[in-house]
Design a protein around this motif. Structure first.
Motif, short mmCIF file in Angstrom:
data_model
loop_
_atom_site.label_atom_id
_atom_site.label_comp_id
_atom_site.label_asym_id
_atom_site.label_seq_id
_atom_site.Cartn_x
_atom_site.Cartn_y
_atom_site.Cartn_z
N VAL A 233 22.19 22.93 -19.37
CA VAL A 233 21.35 22.29 -18.36
C VAL A 233 21.43 20.77 -18.47
O VAL A 233 21.54 20.06 -17.47
CB VAL A 233 19.88 22.77 -18.49
N PHE A 234 21.40 20.27 -19.70
CA PHE A 234 21.45 18.82 -19.94
C PHE A 234 22.77 18.24 -19.43
O PHE A 234 22.79 17.25 -18.70
CB PHE A 234 21.28 18.54 -21.43
N ILE B 117 26.01 15.27 -15.31
CA ILE B 117 27.17 15.24 -14.42
C ILE B 117 26.73 15.10 -12.96
O ILE B 117 27.33 14.33 -12.19
CB ILE B 117 28.05 16.49 -14.64
N ILE B 118 25.68 15.83 -12.57
CA ILE B 118 25.17 15.75 -11.20
C ILE B 118 24.71 14.33 -10.88
O ILE B 118 24.93 13.84 -9.77
CB ILE B 118 24.04 16.78 -10.97
N LYS B 119 24.11 13.66 -11.86
CA LYS B 119 23.69 12.27 -11.67
C LYS B 119 24.87 11.30 -11.65
O LYS B 119 24.72 10.14 -11.29
CB LYS B 119 22.72 11.84 -12.78
N GLY B 120 26.05 11.79 -12.04
CA GLY B 120 27.24 10.95 -12.03
C GLY B 120 27.41 10.09 -13.26
O GLY B 120 28.16 9.12 -13.24
N LEU C 278 14.92 10.39 -21.18
CA LEU C 278 16.13 11.04 -20.70
C LEU C 278 15.84 11.93 -19.50
O LEU C 278 16.62 11.95 -18.53
CB LEU C 278 16.78 11.85 -21.82
N SER C 279 14.73 12.65 -19.52
CA SER C 279 14.41 13.50 -18.37
C SER C 279 14.14 12.65 -17.13
O SER C 279 14.54 13.03 -16.03
CB SER C 279 13.23 14.43 -18.69
N GLY D 250 16.33 12.82 -13.75
CA GLY D 250 15.59 13.34 -12.62
C GLY D 250 15.21 14.81 -12.75
O GLY D 250 15.16 15.54 -11.76
N LYS D 251 14.94 15.23 -13.98
CA LYS D 251 14.56 16.63 -14.25
C LYS D 251 13.27 16.66 -15.04
O LYS D 251 12.92 15.70 -15.73
CB LYS D 251 15.65 17.33 -15.07
#
Length: 70
Positions: A9-10, A15-18, A53-54, A58-59
């Motif tokens: 998940v991390f 990766i999704i955040k780029g 970090l979260s 954005g999680k």
């Protein structure tokens, strides 16, 4: 108590955040080596760092980390 990253998940959130590991390290004020250890669940993280970090990724904290009671 240990706070450990949920590895898959991390990494996916990063990766999704780029962000590369180095970019996330720079934005969070942590070392690249520490981010690598977190992602491999070798190193635990403190509550303030987990929150930082979260927020950067954005999680929710609970989505990225698991709390292990010793």
């Amino acid at each position: 108590m240990r706070i450990m990253a949920k590895t898959d998940v991390f990494i996916k959130a990063r990766i999704i955040k780029g962000y590369s590991q180095r970019e996330l390290a720079k934005k969070s004020g942590l070392s690249h080596a520490y981010i690598s250890l977190l992602e491999r669940s070798v190193k635990s993280v403190g509550p303030a760092t987990a929150k930082k970090l979260s927020d950067l990724l954005g999680k929710e904290l609970e989505d990225l980390f698991r709390i292990e009671l010793l």
